[in-house]
Write a protein that holds these residues in place. Structure first.
Motif, PDB file in Angstrom:
ATOM      1  N   ARG A   1       0.838  -1.207   0.171  1.00 12.80           N
ATOM      2  CA  ARG A   1       0.023  -0.390  -0.188  1.00 12.80           C
ATOM      3  C   ARG A   1       0.940   1.650  -0.083  1.00 12.80           C
ATOM      4  N   PHE A   2       2.133   1.218   0.817  1.00 12.14           N
ATOM      5  CA  PHE A   2       2.842   2.578   0.553  1.00 12.14           C
ATOM      6  C   PHE A   2       3.493   2.514  -0.470  1.00 12.14           C
ATOM      7  N   MET A   3       4.424   1.184  -1.504  1.00 12.68           N
ATOM      8  CA  MET A   3       4.284   1.787  -2.477  1.00 12.68           C
ATOM      9  C   MET A   3       3.551   2.036  -3.642  1.00 12.68           C
ATOM     10  N   LYS A   4       2.150   1.980  -3.435  1.00  8.64           N
ATOM     11  CA  LYS A   4       1.448   1.968  -4.755  1.00  8.64           C
ATOM     12  C   LYS A   4       0.926   4.152  -4.233  1.00  8.64           C
ATOM     13  N   ASP A   5       1.222   3.896  -2.883  1.00  8.77           N
ATOM     14  CA  ASP A   5       0.818   5.881  -3.071  1.00  8.77           C
ATOM     15  C   ASP A   5       2.489   6.662  -3.343  1.00  8.77           C
TER      16      ASP A   5
ATOM     17  N   GLN B   1       2.436  11.225   5.865  1.00 12.55           N
ATOM     18  CA  GLN B   1       1.706  11.893   7.053  1.00 12.55           C
ATOM     19  C   GLN B   1       0.528   9.600   7.073  1.00 12.55           C
ATOM     20  N   ASP B   2      -0.172  10.098   6.130  1.00  7.90           N
ATOM     21  CA  ASP B   2      -0.205   8.686   6.302  1.00  7.90           C
ATOM     22  C   ASP B   2      -0.573   7.558   6.830  1.00  7.90           C
ATOM     23  N   TYR B   3       1.163   7.362   6.855  1.00 11.02           N
ATOM     24  CA  TYR B   3       1.353   6.218   7.373  1.00 11.02           C
ATOM     25  C   TYR B   3       2.112   6.682   8.258  1.00 11.02           C
ATOM     26  N   ASP B   4       1.825   8.292   9.393  1.00 10.23           N
ATOM     27  CA  ASP B   4       2.732   8.243  10.545  1.00 10.23           C
ATOM     28  C   ASP B   4       4.035   8.917  10.922  1.00 10.23           C
ATOM     29  N   LEU B   5       4.637   8.901   9.600  1.00  6.30           N
ATOM     30  CA  LEU B   5       5.476   9.232   9.424  1.00  6.30           C
ATOM     31  C   LEU B   5       5.753  11.643   9.738  1.00  6.30           C
TER      32      LEU B   5
ATOM     33  N   LYS C   1       9.729  10.482  12.785  1.00  7.45           N
ATOM     34  CA  LYS C   1       9.645   9.561  13.752  1.00  7.45           C
ATOM     35  C   LYS C   1       8.467   9.082  13.052  1.00  7.45           C
ATOM     36  N   LEU C   2       8.688   7.694  13.044  1.00  7.41           N
ATOM     37  CA  LEU C   2       7.176   6.832  13.364  1.00  7.41           C
ATOM     38  C   LEU C   2       6.734   6.091  13.933  1.00  7.41           C
TER      39      LEU C   2
ATOM     40  N   ASP D   1       6.481   7.250  17.235  1.00  8.75           N
ATOM     41  CA  ASP D   1       6.553   7.930  18.292  1.00  8.75           C
ATOM     42  C   ASP D   1       7.947   6.835  18.368  1.00  8.75           C
ATOM     43  N   ARG D   2       8.342   6.454  17.056  1.00  9.92           N
ATOM     44  CA  ARG D   2       9.522   5.537  17.086  1.00  9.92           C
ATOM     45  C   ARG D   2      10.706   6.416  15.927  1.00  9.92           C
ATOM     46  N   LEU D   3      12.012   7.270  16.149  1.00  8.66           N
ATOM     47  CA  LEU D   3      12.749   7.574  16.089  1.00  8.66           C
ATOM     48  C   LEU D   3      13.355   7.205  14.713  1.00  8.66           C
ATOM     49  N   VAL D   4      12.932   7.705  13.868  1.00  6.09           N
ATOM     50  CA  VAL D   4      13.819   6.912  12.513  1.00  6.09           C
ATOM     51  C   VAL D   4      15.430   7.587  12.198  1.00  6.09           C
ATOM     52  N   ARG D   5      15.175   9.145  12.257  1.00 12.03           N
ATOM     53  CA  ARG D   5      16.778   9.826  12.080  1.00 12.03           C
ATOM     54  C   ARG D   5      16.017  11.323  13.175  1.00 12.03           C
ATOM     55  N   PRO D   6      17.431  11.204  13.742  1.00 16.43           N
ATOM     56  CA  PRO D   6      17.484  12.933  14.567  1.00 16.43           C
ATOM     57  C   PRO D   6      17.131  13.993  13.203  1.00 16.43           C
ATOM     58  N   ALA D   7      17.191  15.368  13.741  1.00 10.34           N
ATOM     59  CA  ALA D   7      17.484  15.991  13.802  1.00 10.34           C
ATOM     60  C   ALA D   7      18.855  17.233  13.102  1.00 10.34           C
ATOM     61  N   MET D   8      19.634  17.295  12.424  1.00 10.81           N
ATOM     62  CA  MET D   8      20.892  17.911  12.481  1.00 10.81           C
ATOM     63  C   MET D   8      20.480  19.427  12.349  1.00 10.81           C
ATOM     64  N   VAL D   9      20.933  19.546  14.127  1.00 14.42           N
ATOM     65  CA  VAL D   9      20.593  21.490  14.375  1.00 14.42           C
ATOM     66  C   VAL D   9      21.572  22.079  15.170  1.00 14.42           C
ATOM     67  N   VAL D  10      21.672  22.836  14.562  1.00 14.53           N
ATOM     68  CA  VAL D  10      22.465  23.801  15.552  1.00 14.53           C
ATOM     69  C   VAL D  10      22.383  24.851  16.652  1.00 14.53           C
TER      70      VAL D  10
END
Length: 199
Positions: free
Chosen positions: A94-98, A138-142, A182-183, A185-194
């Protein structure tokens, strides 16, 4: 007097006879008691054998029930594993279709990127594609992590550098170099910040 000889009464002989009779009676009682004890022992042996047979039969029933339970648990585990694999496969499908819609938009944009295309039209196409991609995410809670102006959170942010600031409190995210995600509520990749510090 005649020639018959008189024999006096012998108390010892009579006592011996009585003792012999008593001994015989005691022996008979002892034999009867021994016979009864032997019968009781045989009865107890029979009861023990019956109890042992019943215990072994009960053990066999429990073992059979345990084997059935183990087989059912194994079947349940396999079924759950198959269901999980199917769920993952269908969710990815379903994700690939979208996601294909986003690819189609990019492909159309590249097809229009010729000499007649203006910078403004190309930008509009890119913005439209980005909106489509954001909606799919957003549809997949990312969820996008874009923490400009927020306090630095080491659980969600990764500090690339620290810069002095007179306007911001110490430990505030001044700039986001790369957004995080976040997916569920699980971190997929942290934000790179200053991050700011006192000037």
């Amino acid at each position: 007097m005649t020639g018959q000889e008189f024999k006096p009464f012998d108390e010892d002989t009579d006592s011996g006879a009585e003792s012999s009779s008593a001994a015989d009676e005691d022996g008979t009682q002892a034999n009867a008691s021994a016979h009864d004890n032997a019968a009781e022992d045989r009865s107890e042996d029979v009861n023990l054998e019956q109890a042992l047979d019943e215990a072994q039969a009960e053990l066999g029933r429990h073992k059979e029930a345990m084997l059935r339970m183990q087989a059912e648990m194994e079947n349940l585990r396999k079924r759950l594993q198959r269901d999980l694999e199917k769920s993952r496969k269908f969710a990815l499908e379903r994700f690939m279709k979208d996601l294909l819609q986003v690819r189609d938009s990019l492909e159309r944009g590249l097809g229009m990127a010729d000499e007649t295309a203006t910078a403004e039209s190309l930008r509009e196409g890119q913005e439209l594609t980005l909106k489509m991609l954001t909606k799919v995410m957003q549809d997949y809670d990312l969820e996008i992590i874009d923490p400009v102006g927020e306090p630095f959170d080491p659980e969600l942010h990764e500090a690339v550098t620290v810069q002095p600031s007179e306007e911001l409190d110490e430990g505030t995210v001044m700039e986001v170099l790369q957004k995080g995600f976040k997916l569920h509520d699980r971190l997929v990749r942290p934000a790179m910040v200053v991050v700011s510090r006192k000037a």
